[in-house]
Design an enzyme around this catalytic site. Structure first.
Site, PDB file in Angstrom:
ATOM      1  N   TYR A 135     -18.926  12.421  41.956  1.00 34.10           N
ATOM      2  CA  TYR A 135     -18.076  11.232  41.974  1.00 34.10           C
ATOM      3  C   TYR A 135     -18.812  10.018  42.514  1.00 34.10           C
ATOM      4  O   TYR A 135     -19.924  10.125  43.031  1.00 34.10           O
ATOM      5  CB  TYR A 135     -16.799  11.494  42.780  1.00 34.10           C
ATOM      6  N   ARG A 152     -27.069   6.376  41.035  1.00 32.61           N
ATOM      7  CA  ARG A 152     -26.792   7.535  41.894  1.00 32.61           C
ATOM      8  C   ARG A 152     -25.951   8.570  41.149  1.00 32.61           C
ATOM      9  O   ARG A 152     -26.149   9.779  41.305  1.00 32.61           O
ATOM     10  CB  ARG A 152     -26.095   7.083  43.186  1.00 32.61           C
ATOM     11  N   HIS A 178     -18.046  31.918  37.385  1.00 35.35           N
ATOM     12  CA  HIS A 178     -18.911  31.027  38.173  1.00 35.35           C
ATOM     13  C   HIS A 178     -20.004  30.388  37.317  1.00 35.35           C
ATOM     14  O   HIS A 178     -20.356  29.233  37.498  1.00 35.35           O
ATOM     15  CB  HIS A 178     -19.561  31.787  39.329  1.00 35.35           C
ATOM     16  N   LYS A 227     -23.625  13.541  45.365  1.00 37.87           N
ATOM     17  CA  LYS A 227     -22.268  13.092  45.705  1.00 37.87           C
ATOM     18  C   LYS A 227     -21.264  14.009  45.006  1.00 37.87           C
ATOM     19  O   LYS A 227     -20.656  13.669  43.989  1.00 37.87           O
ATOM     20  CB  LYS A 227     -22.079  11.614  45.319  1.00 37.87           C
ATOM     21  N   GLU A 235     -25.716  11.632  59.394  1.00 34.13           N
ATOM     22  CA  GLU A 235     -24.814  10.639  58.798  1.00 34.13           C
ATOM     23  C   GLU A 235     -23.410  10.923  59.298  1.00 34.13           C
ATOM     24  O   GLU A 235     -23.185  11.840  60.081  1.00 34.13           O
ATOM     25  CB  GLU A 235     -24.873  10.656  57.262  1.00 34.13           C
ATOM     26  N   LEU A 294     -26.406  11.498  52.145  1.00 34.08           N
ATOM     27  CA  LEU A 294     -26.150  10.785  50.898  1.00 34.08           C
ATOM     28  C   LEU A 294     -26.922   9.460  50.906  1.00 34.08           C
ATOM     29  O   LEU A 294     -26.858   8.727  51.899  1.00 34.08           O
ATOM     30  CB  LEU A 294     -24.651  10.497  50.770  1.00 34.08           C
TER      31      LEU A 294
HETATM   32  N1  PDD Z   1     -18.150   8.059  50.825  1.00 30.99           N
HETATM   33  N2  PDD Z   1     -22.301   9.572  53.321  1.00 30.99           N
HETATM   34  C1  PDD Z   1     -21.241  10.259  52.862  1.00 30.99           C
HETATM   35  C2  PDD Z   1     -21.153  11.719  53.150  1.00 30.99           C
HETATM   36  C3  PDD Z   1     -20.245   9.599  52.132  1.00 30.99           C
HETATM   37  O1  PDD Z   1     -19.205  10.283  51.639  1.00 30.99           O
HETATM   38  C4  PDD Z   1     -20.354   8.194  51.907  1.00 30.99           C
HETATM   39  C5  PDD Z   1     -19.333   7.408  51.128  1.00 30.99           C
HETATM   40  C6  PDD Z   1     -21.481   7.524  52.415  1.00 30.99           C
HETATM   41  C7  PDD Z   1     -21.698   6.054  52.182  1.00 30.99           C
HETATM   42  O2  PDD Z   1     -22.086   5.793  50.848  1.00 30.99           O
HETATM   43  P1  PDD Z   1     -21.768   4.394  50.144  1.00 30.99           P
HETATM   44  O3  PDD Z   1     -22.356   3.317  51.007  1.00 30.99           O
HETATM   45  O4  PDD Z   1     -22.444   4.499  48.855  1.00 30.99           O
HETATM   46  O5  PDD Z   1     -20.279   4.292  50.066  1.00 30.99           O
HETATM   47  C8  PDD Z   1     -22.439   8.251  53.106  1.00 30.99           C
HETATM   48  C9  PDD Z   1     -17.166   7.433  49.966  1.00 30.99           C
HETATM   49  C10 PDD Z   1     -16.815   6.030  50.322  1.00 30.99           C
HETATM   50  C11 PDD Z   1     -15.977   8.354  49.847  1.00 30.99           C
HETATM   51  O6  PDD Z   1     -16.199   9.554  49.807  1.00 30.99           O
HETATM   52  O7  PDD Z   1     -14.838   7.890  49.752  1.00 30.99           O
END
Ligand code: PDD
Length: 287
Positions: free
Chosen positions: A32, A51, A102, A147, A179, A203
């Site tokens: 996603y 990405r 699977h 992601k 993170e 990520l």
């Molecule tokens: N999540 N790390 C993780 C584990 C994340 O899920 C996200 C963002 C980020 C930041 O990535 P970005 O700057 O590209 O949003 C880092 C999104 C916002 C979500 O799951 O809703």
């Protein structure tokens, strides 16, 4: 009424349904993106699509659309939803299979879904007081650069943070802060901005990359380096970045007060540079 996109059709969100045999439903087998929209314009779209491609390739799901087709579809979705500022969620699953197995099914067509959520305007910089974060062991898998929609550990970790009256959990892996549960982490130490280097433990955040770009363009001393748990607790400033939370200053970490309990000076500089980028996209000056 919110309009969504499902497999080539725009429809009211409440009417969007996928079969229970979809591998996203059965296995969390999909990837996603979350893309912010300011004044009807998709922010850093090219970065998000890149990405997305990397995530799709990593899990061997075929690219369902070209970048141009993604752009056309997402712009249409944005314009069908009226709010000027939105968060676009899009997901691609491996698709609907005949039986639950699977192994990847041989002829599966990916399921494409996207929806829009209104985004509240960000608060005035001077009214932002900082948030609380807690540290938790990183219980996720070893490919956190993908992601993936399989977010059960992230969901559980975020809820643990909420239950502790915190906005986010900062995840500790082998003694290092990697993170947040849904954000990237930065610290400031003696004027140096530090974030962990990209790799399988985190990520590659689009907001993270923008912050790095802004630091480089404005002569802010910056380094990609591992952050030990001790570095985190003794940091002058801690920030969490994401597309929906932008750059959020942490002023309480577990029971430790950070940055004298208020957002620090480098955060103030960076958030105003970030807001300038949003202003530029609102005016149609950048993508
Ligand atoms: N999540 N790390 C993780 C584990 C994340 O899920 C996200 C963002 C980020 C930041 O990535 P970005 O700057 O590209 O949003 C880092 C999104 C916002 C979500 O799951 O809703």
């Amino acid at each position: 009424m919110s309009i969504a996109y499902l497999n080539g059709t725009f429809l009211p969100l409440e009417d969007a349904c996928v079969p229970v045999m979809d591998r996203g439903f059965l296995f969390g087998d999909g990837v996603y993106e979350v893309i912010p929209v300011y004044a009807g314009k998709l922010f850093r779209l090219a970065h998000h699509l890149k990405r997305l491609r990397n995530s799709l390739e990593a899990v061997h799901i075929e690219h369902p659309l070209s970048d141009d087709d993604w752009e056309t579809m997402l712009n249409e979705l944005v314009s069908r939803n009226k709010e000027p500022d939105q968060a676009i969620y899009l997901q691609v699953t491996r698709g609907v299979a005949e039986k639950r197995d699977h192994a990847f099914p041989p002829d599966c067509k990916p399921t494409l879904f996207a929806m829009s959520t209104p985004m509240a305007p960000s608060a005035d910089i001077d009214s932002i007081t900082g948030t609380k974060a807690i540290t938790l062991p990183d219980i996720r898998w070893k490919l956190c650069n993908i992601k993936a929609i399989t977010l059960l550990p992230n969901v559980v970790l975020r809820q643990q943070a909420i239950d502790a009256d915190a906005a986010e959990a900062i995840l500790i892996k082998d003694g290092y802060a990697v993170e947040g549960a849904a954000s990237n982490v930065f610290i400031v130490k003696n004027g140096l901005l530090i974030t962990p280097p990209n790799g399988p433990t985190l990520l590659p955040g689009i907001t993270r990359d923008l912050v790095i770009e802004l630091a480089a363009n404005h002569a802010i001393p910056f380094r990609e380096a591992d952050i030990t748990e001790a570095d985190l607790f003794s940091a002058d400033e801690i920030w969490l970045t994401s597309s929906t939370r932008e750059i959020s200053p942490v002023t309480l970490l577990d029971d430790t007060v950070i940055s004298a309990g208020k957002p620090g000076p480098l955060w103030k500089q960076m958030i105003s540079l970030y807001q300038d980028c949003k202003t530029a996209i609102r005016r149609g000056e950048t993508g």
